[in-house]
Design an enzyme around this catalytic site. Sequence first.
Site, PDB file in Angstrom:
ATOM      1  N   ARG B  49       0.855  -1.189   0.000  1.00  0.00           N
ATOM      2  CA  ARG B  49       0.000   0.000   0.000  1.00  0.00           C
ATOM      3  C   ARG B  49       0.893   1.242   0.000  1.00  0.00           C
ATOM      4  O   ARG B  49       2.112   1.138   0.129  1.00  0.00           O
ATOM      5  CB  ARG B  49      -0.947   0.016   1.192  1.00  0.00           C
ATOM      6  N   GLY B  50       0.241   2.418  -0.160  1.00  0.00           N
ATOM      7  CA  GLY B  50       0.997   3.670  -0.245  1.00  0.00           C
ATOM      8  C   GLY B  50       1.218   3.956  -1.725  1.00  0.00           C
ATOM      9  O   GLY B  50       1.792   3.125  -2.432  1.00  0.00           O
ATOM     10  N   ALA B  51       0.785   5.124  -2.194  1.00  0.00           N
ATOM     11  CA  ALA B  51       0.801   5.407  -3.633  1.00  0.00           C
ATOM     12  C   ALA B  51       2.170   5.171  -4.273  1.00  0.00           C
ATOM     13  O   ALA B  51       2.263   4.473  -5.295  1.00  0.00           O
ATOM     14  CB  ALA B  51       0.313   6.838  -3.880  1.00  0.00           C
ATOM     15  N   ARG B  91      -6.134  -0.842  -8.555  1.00  0.00           N
ATOM     16  CA  ARG B  91      -6.493   0.331  -7.744  1.00  0.00           C
ATOM     17  C   ARG B  91      -6.767   1.471  -8.712  1.00  0.00           C
ATOM     18  O   ARG B  91      -5.883   2.290  -8.981  1.00  0.00           O
ATOM     19  CB  ARG B  91      -5.332   0.724  -6.799  1.00  0.00           C
ATOM     20  N   GLN B 196      -3.253   2.966  10.401  1.00  0.00           N
ATOM     21  CA  GLN B 196      -1.930   2.915   9.775  1.00  0.00           C
ATOM     22  C   GLN B 196      -0.854   3.443  10.726  1.00  0.00           C
ATOM     23  O   GLN B 196       0.308   3.061  10.628  1.00  0.00           O
ATOM     24  CB  GLN B 196      -1.896   3.740   8.485  1.00  0.00           C
ATOM     25  N   ASP B 237      -1.767  13.704   0.230  1.00  0.00           N
ATOM     26  CA  ASP B 237      -2.271  12.969  -0.928  1.00  0.00           C
ATOM     27  C   ASP B 237      -2.385  13.865  -2.149  1.00  0.00           C
ATOM     28  O   ASP B 237      -2.243  13.407  -3.285  1.00  0.00           O
ATOM     29  CB  ASP B 237      -3.611  12.319  -0.607  1.00  0.00           C
ATOM     30  N   ASN B 247      -5.075  15.231   2.917  1.00  0.00           N
ATOM     31  CA  ASN B 247      -4.327  14.125   3.509  1.00  0.00           C
ATOM     32  C   ASN B 247      -5.292  13.298   4.350  1.00  0.00           C
ATOM     33  O   ASN B 247      -6.457  13.645   4.526  1.00  0.00           O
ATOM     34  CB  ASN B 247      -3.161  14.664   4.356  1.00  0.00           C
ATOM     35  N   LYS B 248      -4.801  12.196   4.874  1.00  0.00           N
ATOM     36  CA  LYS B 248      -5.608  11.261   5.672  1.00  0.00           C
ATOM     37  C   LYS B 248      -6.501  11.970   6.691  1.00  0.00           C
ATOM     38  O   LYS B 248      -6.066  12.911   7.354  1.00  0.00           O
ATOM     39  CB  LYS B 248      -4.661  10.307   6.409  1.00  0.00           C
TER      40      LYS B 248
END
Lengths: 343, 343
Positions: B49-51, B91, B196, B237, B247-248
């Site tokens: 995971r993680g772009a 994705r 996370q 993001d 962002n998250k």
Amino acid sequence: MQPIQSVAWSADGSAVTILDQRCLPSREVYRELRTVDDVCSAITTLSVRGAPAIGVTAAMGLSLALSDDAQELTTARQSLRIAADQLRATRPTAVNLAWALDRVLRRSDAATNVSGLRRVLRDEASRILAEDRAMCRRIGEHGASLIDQGSRILTHCNTGALATAGIGTALAAIYVAKSQGKRLEVYADETRPLLQGSRLTAWELDRSGIQVTVLVDGAAAALMRSGRVDLCIVGADRIAANGDVANKIGTYSLAVAAYYHGIPFYVAAPWSTFDPSTPSGGKITIEERSADEIRRGFGAQTAPDEARIFNPAFDVTPSELITAIISDRGIHRPPYDFRHLIP
Amino acid sequence: MQPIQSVAWSADGSAVTILDQRCLPSREVYRELRTVDDVCSAITTLSVRGAPAIGVTAAMGLSLALSDDAQELTTARQSLRIAADQLRATRPTAVNLAWALDRVLRRSDAATNVSGLRRVLRDEASRILAEDRAMCRRIGEHGASLIDQGSRILTHCNTGALATAGIGTALAAIYVAKSQGKRLEVYADETRPLLQGSRLTAWELDRSGIQVTVLVDGAAAALMRSGRVDLCIVGADRIAANGDVANKIGTYSLAVAAYYHGIPFYVAAPWSTFDPSTPSGGKITIEERSADEIRRGFGAQTAPDEARIFNPAFDVTPSELITAIISDRGIHRPPYDFRHLIP
């Protein structure tokens, strides 16, 4: 629709009926507690929680201490003392618990025979139950006056019918406003680590026909920014003489965000929560709870065993962030000064 | 100690090795991905995971598309296109994924035979991997210049070695500062709903010998008030032309609290995150995720089925709350203006 009652006498009056909060939000299970052991176990296992609800349940539980065949007053008093000690030990730091037990015991001193003793125990417990309900109602009425038609309200933790014998403290304001015909929308922080917001508050509001939306605690500020919150209302575990408020962890974060967005931030609590002997919030000791609430809060490993954990049960919100404090005695506005309270 | 590598070529170069993040923080399990199907499955199941990490893994995965017996260039190209479509679909909203695949495909056009094609695929994927690592390193070096000896740093979500092929973005600054001999203490928000912070950030920092303390998101403001946070650093993001940062979820709450306490709030992100075509944060669409992350996040029923859920994946922090933005190109200070970026 009436909020649920988390503690009451059973239909025939011979037992204490509680709503088992461990089963929520999946199932609504009521249990009849018939012995002091049953009551102790309900408190230690968190079937009953919330300081006012625990105090009421323990007081009612004391009336289960006398066996039907207890004839001698001396023996009966001895059973009573043993039961009180046993109940007191279930949650040693709960102030309401000790207070309620002491009050019933003190009253029982005047009894001159076992049937009189039995009556006093039951009457005093009923009085505590009734007072708790009335206190909730008054907080609700004062609080509701601050809630306008169509308000969108953000709350934290559980401060409702599940935490008291009545309709709650902060949630009481919501219940009364709703009963006055006000259209409301409630947002409930899930309230990590123990999720009282998503498990309990969302359940009891929905059960009472009040629309509720659950969010993670970290989303509250974004919700405020989006313009969907008109006011915040939370409970309190202790209120210092200067109006600083100790409450469930996450309350302070909410208060800072409300302040930044210009949203009113209200605290609702019974008069017994005000502590004139504590000058300010800085003097309140904050309990740190088990690291496992963070590491394995839901049965899964959610943080490595090696990581340190910071898990305070409460935080302190300074009075300058609080728009008003609502108690059963009225609405208190800044500058707060509770140094000279009449108990 | 070196941070872990979440994606790399296997020892013999014939496979892609990933650290399976589903097993964290309980177990550190590496898997060798030998086929395109293996890679797709690793991405869809969130083993990777993680772009940035997803983009790198997909690019490397493309080199597994050609079977050893593929002789014909036309057939090989066809296999490649099928594999790229399959990887791209894992994705669909991940920008880095499509970008990395397109870049490898474009390069492969020049190949004149199958062995040349094979070499180009592998070289271009290796180049993307190396660039990602270098990008992380540069962000880390710029970011570390903002971290003093003895700093106590609060972070959110996971922006480390587990989210990139290198040492991360926001966490890269921490890794580089640590490697410069600075004494550090890191606080990691657990980051509900998917944790996370507690599952991944705490694990990788501890694994690299950096002291880390996990807290619930709602405790961050109280931690700041207690004087235990010198600076905040988070990832991004998307960064709008005016410096607003998506962002998250929970990032905005943290930024508001940092502002209220006068604590510097830094954002660290690769240059590819800057989006000059989005004038401000208000124009960023926020994805709402499944209600089950809140209702049954850990296998248990944590909110009633009847309750509505507000579960945004991201929030927007306005540029006025951001002290500086750190990219691989340097440290950007307000007033931010990223309208005329050179890609």
